[in-house]
Design an enzyme around this catalytic site. Structure first.
Site, mmCIF file in Angstrom:
data_model
loop_
_atom_site.group_PDB
_atom_site.id
_atom_site.type_symbol
_atom_site.label_atom_id
_atom_site.label_comp_id
_atom_site.label_asym_id
_atom_site.label_seq_id
_atom_site.Cartn_x
_atom_site.Cartn_y
_atom_site.Cartn_z
ATOM 1 N N GLU A 119 -12.175 -14.122 8.518
ATOM 2 C CA GLU A 119 -13.491 -13.819 8.489
ATOM 3 C C GLU A 119 -14.190 -12.692 9.227
ATOM 4 O OE1 GLU A 119 -14.708 -17.272 11.001
ATOM 5 O OE2 GLU A 119 -14.273 -16.288 12.910
ATOM 6 N N HIS A 120 -13.212 -11.937 9.682
ATOM 7 C CA HIS A 120 -13.281 -10.699 10.391
ATOM 8 C C HIS A 120 -13.599 -9.529 9.768
ATOM 9 C CE1 HIS A 120 -11.329 -12.497 14.104
ATOM 10 N NE2 HIS A 120 -12.814 -13.034 14.172
ATOM 11 N N CYS A 189 -5.621 -7.513 6.415
ATOM 12 C CA CYS A 189 -6.288 -6.544 7.092
ATOM 13 C C CYS A 189 -5.295 -6.026 7.984
ATOM 14 C CB CYS A 189 -7.362 -7.623 8.023
ATOM 15 S SG CYS A 189 -6.695 -8.672 9.032
#
Lengths: 226, 214
Positions: A119-120, A189
């Site tokens: 979600e980042h 990520c």
């Protein structure tokens, strides 16, 4: 009698473990018809496609070239698939697959493939989920454990919350003597950007009931999922 | 506008120094607009943009996609610089298992894997890390695996003029794993053979044998 009020249906809290509210869509969709859901999806799909079209131009691509012509709508549909968990409902996922059974030994479903979106950064993270529980006269259909993983992982997530949400859902649905959940995942990520550490894996766990209180139970679970 | 389909090197700015200030402004503007697009996406999927975990996500996602597509702003000449050396060698040179991360241009979802590159020098060799940088240049774009493979091969062919080049890419496509057919074990393999790697089966065989996992 409303099927949602049968004895095996559980009312779930509308707050997440971090006290943020579950997105409105999940609650609204509980009682929408299939047609209304499809219409909502179609509107969201066009809105998201428009944003992807803008993104294509901003990164310096030519959205009109052949390979990219339908990319906005494909990317939009892909994202909706990756976040379909928001439109799912634990009662619909579990349905009536809870059975009375006189067993009290540990049940484990391990190495369930999991794909989620961080979600980042909105970039995938994926790995495996292992679940164990100690039944208290009730067992759940095994595939429902995988469906519960799907429901919570197909959202914008952080691994810690995902782990706890899976554990809490099983605890509420089954009221077992304990639940253990372990998640191993690779975060794109961390691999494709930032620190760029290819081999690193993140491991999180959630232990409830006897899995938390009894170290021997926990030990047994951890050695069985190796 | 430069298209990923070209075998060319990437977008060029109008002279690095004078365009730097302009570039910075453009970059800030770009970041703002990308963040706005991601904010809209997050709202459309039904999330709550004001919750703590998502507050800065639009900006982070924007920076992430800029990083994943930085290949558009890079240039083959700048990457290779002067790392081409005269060397009296004619044996095969291989750099294998170079990690590669790219974005599928059809779904904007990552695909990743390994690239193995071989070439037969013709009196010139290239700095080995430059081969990995060439992989980065073309993979950090919206891509199709077949095109990526060809672009890497063509780049080496053009700058080194070797007797032959071979490139093999093995990748996992998240668009096949996380959606669609959902086949998590499948891998896609593509190859590009130039010069002696194409014309001489023994050369090709030697290359393929040397890049196999031991």
């Amino acid at each position: 009698m409303n099927s949602l009020e049968s004895v095996d249906t559980v009312k779930f809290s509308s707050m997440r473990p971090d006290n943020s509210k579950i997105p409105k869509k999940e609650e609204e969709n509980e009682f929408k018809t299939e047609l209304e859901n499809e219409e909502t999806k179609s509107i969201s799909s066009s809105q998201i496609a428009k944003s992807y079209s803008d993104i294509l131009a901003l990164i310096g691509e030519n959205p009109a070239r052949q390979g990219l012509e339908k990319t906005p709508i494909r990317a939009a549909n892909a994202l909706l698939h990756f976040t379909k968990g928001y439109t799912q409902n634990i009662n619909d996922v579990v349905q009536d697959a809870i059975f009375n059974e006189d067993v009290d030994d540990m049940v484990i479903v391990k190495d369930i493939d999991m794909y989620s979106l961080c979600e980042h950064h909105m970039v995938p993270f994926f790995g495996k989920v292992s679940i164990g529980y100690l039944p208290n006269k009730k067992v759940i259909g095994l595939s429902k454990l995988a469906r519960i993983v799907e429901m919570f992982s197909r959202r914008l997530q952080i691994q810690e919350r995902l782990t706890v949400e899976i554990a809490n859902a099983i605890m509420e649905a089954l009221e077992p003597r304990g639940v253990g959940v372990v998640v191993h995942a690779t975060h794109m990520c961390m691999v494709m950007r930032g620190v760029e550490k290819l081999s690193s894996k993140t491991v999180t766990s959630a232990m409830l009931g006897e899995f938390r209180n009894d170290s021997k139970t926990r030990q047994e679970f951890l050695s069985l999922i190796k | 506008m430069e298209q990923s389909g070209d075998t060319d090197t990437g977008k060029q700015s109008n002279g690095h120094k004078e365009a730097k200030k302009e570039d910075l402004k453009t970059t800030e503007c770009k970041l703002k607009e990308l963040s706005s697009a991601y904010l809209s996406i997050i709202e459309s999927i039904g999330e709550d943009c004001s919750r703590q975990g998502l507050l800065k996500t639009p900006e982070r996602a924007a920076k992430a996609i800029i990083h994943f597509t930085k290949g558009y702003d890079e240039n083959l000449t700048d990457i290779v610089k002067d790392a081409i050396f005269d060397e009296d060698t004619d044996e095969m040179v291989l750099v294998k298992d170079i990690e590669m991360f790219s974005l599928c241009e059809h779904h904007m979802v990552p695909f990743m894997g390994k690239v193995s590159v071989g070439y037969l020098p013709s009196k010139k060799v290239i700095g080995l890390s430059k081969i990995a940088r060439i992989v980065e240049l073309y993979s950090r774009r919206l891509q199709v695996q077949e095109r990526l493979t060809n672009q890497i091969a063509d780049a080496l062919q053009n700058i080194l003029n070797p007797r032959g080049v071979g490139v093999v890419v093995e990748a996992t496509h998240m668009c096949m794993v996380m959606r669609g057919v959902e086949k998590f074990n499948s891998k896609t393999v593509s190859s590009s053979m130039r010069g002696e790697f194409r014309n001489n089966p023994k050369t090709r065989e030697e290359f393929l044998h040397l890049i196999k996992k031991f």
